[in-house]
Design an enzyme around this catalytic site. Structure first.
Site, mmCIF file in Angstrom:
data_model
loop_
_atom_site.group_PDB
_atom_site.id
_atom_site.type_symbol
_atom_site.label_atom_id
_atom_site.label_comp_id
_atom_site.label_asym_id
_atom_site.label_seq_id
_atom_site.Cartn_x
_atom_site.Cartn_y
_atom_site.Cartn_z
ATOM 1 N N TYR A 185 0.792 -1.227 0.000
ATOM 2 C CA TYR A 185 0.000 0.000 0.000
ATOM 3 C C TYR A 185 0.827 1.281 0.000
ATOM 4 C CZ TYR A 185 -4.024 -2.936 1.265
ATOM 5 O OH TYR A 185 -5.023 -3.886 1.286
ATOM 6 N N ASN A 245 -7.029 3.837 -3.906
ATOM 7 C CA ASN A 245 -7.665 2.818 -3.070
ATOM 8 C C ASN A 245 -8.839 3.439 -2.322
ATOM 9 O OD1 ASN A 245 -7.734 0.147 -1.605
ATOM 10 N ND2 ASN A 245 -7.365 1.490 0.144
ATOM 11 N N GLU A 246 -10.047 2.994 -2.660
ATOM 12 C CA GLU A 246 -11.265 3.445 -1.981
ATOM 13 C C GLU A 246 -11.380 4.972 -1.919
ATOM 14 O OE1 GLU A 246 -11.999 1.516 1.734
ATOM 15 O OE2 GLU A 246 -11.859 -0.503 0.891
ATOM 16 N N ASP A 253 -16.358 -2.020 -1.414
ATOM 17 C CA ASP A 253 -17.551 -2.811 -1.746
ATOM 18 C C ASP A 253 -18.803 -2.072 -1.289
ATOM 19 O OD1 ASP A 253 -19.355 -4.727 -2.433
ATOM 20 O OD2 ASP A 253 -18.631 -6.260 -1.047
ATOM 21 N N GLU A 305 -8.824 -7.050 -1.581
ATOM 22 C CA GLU A 305 -8.828 -7.410 -0.158
ATOM 23 C C GLU A 305 -9.986 -8.381 0.061
ATOM 24 O OE1 GLU A 305 -9.309 -3.985 2.340
ATOM 25 O OE2 GLU A 305 -7.514 -2.957 1.588
ATOM 26 N N TYR A 311 -6.442 -10.207 3.166
ATOM 27 C CA TYR A 311 -6.040 -9.150 4.080
ATOM 28 C C TYR A 311 -5.817 -9.778 5.452
ATOM 29 C CZ TYR A 311 -5.909 -4.514 6.175
ATOM 30 O OH TYR A 311 -5.508 -3.379 6.825
#
Length: 479
Positions: A87, A159-160, A201, A264, A296
């Site tokens: 990350y 990421n997100e 998600d 993940e 994860y």
């Protein structure tokens, strides 16, 4: 005149000191495929951020300590891991040894280009304030630091970033980052390295997010993502394909036109984790929609998700979750999973259109922001004072740390297995705990056969040395 024996010894030494390399992967339709054999590649991965976000600084990141990387690569190899996701990275640090260790173990890397430090990320609530020249020194810096490693599977542009707290314009800025990264790679890298996005998600906007990144924008074709990651924890405990909602996800992503995988997974609401979702994720139905996933996470942190625990005295313990995941991986039919499928590789993307977006709150236009003022020059001429990376030989294979299993038993036979050229790690169906992979010898090394950056760095003939047999083959070829 130099004797043939001297020349032979010189050649053997040169080959033994060169770095073996995995084969780079490429995107074909909705699959990752081996760029030489055309075999499909399914991710059997783990998210890798030892110490969590607090373990990352300007002076230390997950790929800067070779001793730790050797320890973890050997344990991942034993488990059957073929991919890690990292990350947070600091571009200016030396990553050569760690990247080479994972490469030697047959493990690919998916790398996020963002970091939590100043100028290292897009602010989802106001991305225009952080979409700057300084930000691209981090983004392009990560690309420069890792572009020469064949085991870099791809880069995550975000990421997100897109969630309930994000501004409506956030998707356009993330897609612009994808564009700028791909344009930079096209100009500054010797091979095409895929770029993608990792999504939360959030079911209300999940399909809109997919469609936003996978559609083809005629005036900005490079802004289309090459792959799509999903962070999903809907399968908890000994759930089922239907009770977890995996059946819905499979249906939703069955028509995707790019590789989709779980970036993940591994809900820990039920402990220990039994990972029965592995059989579904790599089963015949889901492999038509997904390219595997990343568990994860590797080390046990405050969130209690880890597969291994780093102890205060420097030893490491493989947790029961590690054993449970290993058991699930050992059941997989890797021949079926890696079989190529023309229906997967032959798909074409849709053209971007507002009709692809269903949720009224999701941005339904592709008016991407112009890149910051210096970015076009970075793309054309390369990042000033850019870092660099190159494969190095991996000679140390024995761990310096003691390893124990979850019962307290010491595991004494764990070591890194240096795989031969072109090989990636696979789950082992044997009871051996010394490593896994497709190489038949306990330790092998060789030189890259690739025509890209790695082979240019190594510059040695493509002969793999696998113990005495490999030496005798070399003898026969030179005498």
């Amino acid at each position: 005149m130099v004797s043939s024996y001297t020349r032979l010894l010189t050649a053997i030494c040169a080959l033994a000191g060169s770095a073996a390399a995995v084969t780079p992967l490429k995107v074909q339709g909705k699959d990752f495929v081996n760029s030489k054999t055309g075999d499909r590649f399914q991710i059997l991965g783990v998210d890798y951020q030892p110490g969590g976000s607090s373990g990352f600084t300007k002076d230390k990141d997950p790929l800067s300590d070779p001793d730790v990387c050797l320890r973890d690569a050997a344990l991942m190899q034993r488990l059957g891991i073929n991919t890690i996701r990292v990350y947070n990275l600091e571009p200016t640090l030396d990553h050569n040894k760690c990247a080479s260790i994972f490469n030697a173990a047959g493990i690919y890397m998916i790398l996020d280009v963002n970091s939590p430090l100043t100028n290292g990320y897009l602010d989802r609530t106001a991305p225009w304030t952080t979409y700057t020249n300084a930000y691209y020194q981090q983004v392009f810096g990560v690309i420069e630091a890792f572009k020469s490693f064949d085991n870099v599977l791809g880069f995550f542009a975000g990421n997100e970033v897109i969630n309930e707290d994000a501004t409506r314009l956030a998707p356009a800025y993330v897609r612009a980052v994808v564009r700028d990264m791909k344009d930079y790679i096209a100009k500054q890298s010797s091979r095409a390295i895929p770029v993608g996005y990792s999504a939360a998600d959030i079911r209300d906007i999940l399909m809109d997010t997919l469609h936003y990144f996978e559609c083809d924008l005629k005036n900005s074709t490079s802004s289309r993502a090459d792959f799509f990651g999903l962070n999903s924890y809907s399968w908890c405990g000994d759930a089922s394909y239907k009770s977890s909602g995996y059946n819905v996800l499979t249906e939703d992503f069955s028509n995707a036109t790019l590789p989709v995988f779980f970036s993940e997974y591994g809900c820990n609401e039920v402990k220990p984790r039994v990972f029965t979702e592995v059989q579904a994720l790599y089963g015949e139905e889901m492999t038509q929609a997904f390219s595997g996933g990343l568990v994860y996470e590797w080390t046990f942190e405050d969130n209690e998700y880890g597969l291994v625990q780093v102890n205060d005295n420097g030893t490491i313990t493989t947790l029961i979750d590690y054993d449970n995941l290993q058991k699930q991986f050992s059941k997989l039919d890797m021949s079926r999973i890696s079989a190529s499928n023309s229906t997967q590789t032959g798909v074409d993307p849709e053209t971007c259109s507002s009709s692809l977006i269903n949720n009224s709150t999701f941005y339904n236009a592709w008016n991407l922001p112009d890149a910051p003022s210096k970015v076009s020059d970075y793309i054309k001429n390369g990042l000033p004072n850019k870092p660099s990376g190159s494969l190095v030989s991996v000679t140390a294979t024995t761990l310096s740390q003691k390893v124990y299993d979850y019962t307290g038993k010491e595991l004494t036979d764990i070591k890194l297995k240096v795989l031969a050229n072109g090989e990636s790690n696979t789950p082992s169906n044997s009871s051996s705990s010394s490593g896994s992979g497709t190489s038949s010898s306990s330790s092998s090394s060789g030189t890259s056969t690739h025509s890209n950056a790695a082979s240019a760095l190594n510059g040695a003939p493509s002969i793999a040395l696998g113990g005495l047999g490999g030496v005798f083959m070399l003898l026969a070829s030179l005498l």
